[in-house]
Design a protein around this motif. Sequence first.
Motif, PDB file in Angstrom:
ATOM      1  N   SER A  93       0.837  -1.210   0.000  1.00 57.17           N
ATOM      2  CA  SER A  93       0.000   0.000   0.000  1.00 57.17           C
ATOM      3  C   SER A  93       0.866   1.251   0.000  1.00 57.17           C
ATOM      4  N   SER A  94       2.034   1.205   0.660  1.00 54.23           N
ATOM      5  CA  SER A  94       2.960   2.346   0.618  1.00 54.23           C
ATOM      6  C   SER A  94       3.295   2.709  -0.820  1.00 54.23           C
ATOM      7  N   LEU A  95       3.521   1.685  -1.634  1.00 54.35           N
ATOM      8  CA  LEU A  95       3.871   1.937  -3.044  1.00 54.35           C
ATOM      9  C   LEU A  95       2.720   2.575  -3.816  1.00 54.35           C
ATOM     10  N   ALA A  96       1.486   2.257  -3.439  1.00 53.59           N
ATOM     11  CA  ALA A  96       0.342   2.929  -4.077  1.00 53.59           C
ATOM     12  C   ALA A  96       0.386   4.418  -3.779  1.00 53.59           C
ATOM     13  N   PHE A  97       0.630   4.759  -2.503  1.00 56.48           N
ATOM     14  CA  PHE A  97       0.683   6.167  -2.112  1.00 56.48           C
ATOM     15  C   PHE A  97       1.884   6.874  -2.737  1.00 56.48           C
ATOM     16  N   LEU A  98       3.043   6.246  -2.699  1.00 58.27           N
ATOM     17  CA  LEU A  98       4.253   6.868  -3.241  1.00 58.27           C
ATOM     18  C   LEU A  98       4.146   7.079  -4.749  1.00 58.27           C
ATOM     19  N   THR A  99       3.573   6.117  -5.443  1.00 57.18           N
ATOM     20  CA  THR A  99       3.396   6.242  -6.892  1.00 57.18           C
ATOM     21  C   THR A  99       2.428   7.372  -7.216  1.00 57.18           C
ATOM     22  N   ALA A 100       1.381   7.504  -6.414  1.00 61.35           N
ATOM     23  CA  ALA A 100       0.423   8.603  -6.613  1.00 61.35           C
ATOM     24  C   ALA A 100       1.083   9.948  -6.323  1.00 61.35           C
ATOM     25  N   LEU A 101       1.890  10.021  -5.265  1.00 59.81           N
ATOM     26  CA  LEU A 101       2.587  11.271  -4.945  1.00 59.81           C
ATOM     27  C   LEU A 101       3.537  11.671  -6.067  1.00 59.81           C
ATOM     28  N   LYS A 102       4.193  10.690  -6.650  1.00 59.85           N
ATOM     29  CA  LYS A 102       5.071  10.977  -7.796  1.00 59.85           C
ATOM     30  C   LYS A 102       4.258  11.568  -8.944  1.00 59.85           C
ATOM     31  N   HIS A 103       3.097  10.989  -9.201  1.00 66.50           N
ATOM     32  CA  HIS A 103       2.209  11.494 -10.256  1.00 66.50           C
ATOM     33  C   HIS A 103       1.785  12.935  -9.964  1.00 66.50           C
ATOM     34  N   LEU A 104       1.562  13.240  -8.681  1.00 64.99           N
ATOM     35  CA  LEU A 104       1.124  14.585  -8.285  1.00 64.99           C
ATOM     36  C   LEU A 104       2.276  15.591  -8.231  1.00 64.99           C
ATOM     37  N   GLY A 105       3.500  15.110  -8.350  1.00 69.03           N
ATOM     38  CA  GLY A 105       4.651  16.007  -8.351  1.00 69.03           C
ATOM     39  C   GLY A 105       5.323  16.173  -7.004  1.00 69.03           C
ATOM     40  N   GLY A 106       4.891  15.403  -5.997  1.00 69.05           N
ATOM     41  CA  GLY A 106       5.555  15.455  -4.701  1.00 69.05           C
ATOM     42  C   GLY A 106       4.588  15.324  -3.550  1.00 69.05           C
ATOM     43  N   GLY A 107       5.158  15.209  -2.347  1.00 63.50           N
ATOM     44  CA  GLY A 107       4.351  15.084  -1.147  1.00 63.50           C
ATOM     45  C   GLY A 107       5.124  14.360  -0.070  1.00 63.50           C
ATOM     46  N   ARG A 108       4.380  13.871   0.930  1.00 64.43           N
ATOM     47  CA  ARG A 108       5.010  13.216   2.075  1.00 64.43           C
ATOM     48  C   ARG A 108       4.191  12.003   2.496  1.00 64.43           C
ATOM     49  N   LEU A 109       4.893  10.893   2.719  1.00 62.41           N
ATOM     50  CA  LEU A 109       4.276   9.691   3.272  1.00 62.41           C
ATOM     51  C   LEU A 109       5.011   9.321   4.550  1.00 62.41           C
ATOM     52  N   ILE A 110       4.257   9.236   5.645  1.00 61.53           N
ATOM     53  CA  ILE A 110       4.797   8.765   6.919  1.00 61.53           C
ATOM     54  C   ILE A 110       4.229   7.378   7.173  1.00 61.53           C
ATOM     55  N   CYS A 111       5.102   6.375   7.224  1.00 63.24           N
ATOM     56  CA  CYS A 111       4.685   5.003   7.513  1.00 63.24           C
ATOM     57  C   CYS A 111       4.989   4.694   8.967  1.00 63.24           C
ATOM     58  N   VAL A 112       3.980   4.212   9.678  1.00 62.30           N
ATOM     59  CA  VAL A 112       4.121   3.888  11.095  1.00 62.30           C
ATOM     60  C   VAL A 112       3.816   2.406  11.275  1.00 62.30           C
ATOM     61  N   ASP A 113       4.768   1.682  11.831  1.00 56.23           N
ATOM     62  CA  ASP A 113       4.557   0.254  12.080  1.00 56.23           C
ATOM     63  C   ASP A 113       5.393  -0.157  13.277  1.00 56.23           C
ATOM     64  N   ILE A 114       4.852  -1.052  14.070  1.00 57.05           N
ATOM     65  CA  ILE A 114       5.594  -1.506  15.245  1.00 57.05           C
ATOM     66  C   ILE A 114       6.808  -2.322  14.831  1.00 57.05           C
ATOM     67  N   LYS A 115       6.743  -2.972  13.650  1.00 55.14           N
ATOM     68  CA  LYS A 115       7.886  -3.729  13.132  1.00 55.14           C
ATOM     69  C   LYS A 115       7.746  -3.848  11.616  1.00 55.14           C
TER      70      LYS A 115
END
Length: 199
Positions: free
Chosen positions: A71-93
């Motif tokens: 799912s991170s890759l879905a968000f990152l690929t969309a951000l690339k399409h939009l020209g930039g942005g920020r993704l913060i991934c939070v996981d215990i491990k």
Amino acid sequence: MADLSNISTLDLRNELNGRFYYEDSDIKLAKKIVTNFSLAIKIEEWAGLYRFVINNKLTKIVEIGSLNHASSLAFLTALKHLGGGRLICVDIKFLNKEFEYNEPNIQFIRIEKSSTDVLPILNNDQDLSFIDGDHGTEQVILDIKNSLNIVKPNGYLIMHDANYKRVYRGIKHMFGNIPVINLSKPSKFHGVSIYKKPN
């Protein structure tokens, strides 16, 4: 009943699922980018997330629960399409410790801690919180409450695995009977519920 005979499959899917849909080209893109959908997210959901971020121009995203980063890759690929942005991934491990994403104008931040510890210290300027962490009802409720504090007005919460009973109990506790959207054949897991924070 309305005559749907002249409506294409894509138009019908858009009509039924509001703004959470995908285009055929999104599926082709997903197949090129992600090699394993079996664990975390269905390919149709990946495509739906990608399209949702683009259509709504969501450039500040928090992802709770990353597993194999599909799912991170879905968000990152969309951000690339939009020209930039920020993704913060939070996981215990994080399962994939080596996962990196380097693109100009995209901030990719991974925080290996509990969402309970991280969300309260984030800024309240997020466009989207994607909730797919601990699937226990109480933790889902807590992640929703914390997400409501960090998502700005008119921002979105997307709760994944909404078909799972314990997850949906938490969603229902917070929002009542909001629908579960299935972009593919419904299963015990998967499916999303979407909440738009009022202005």
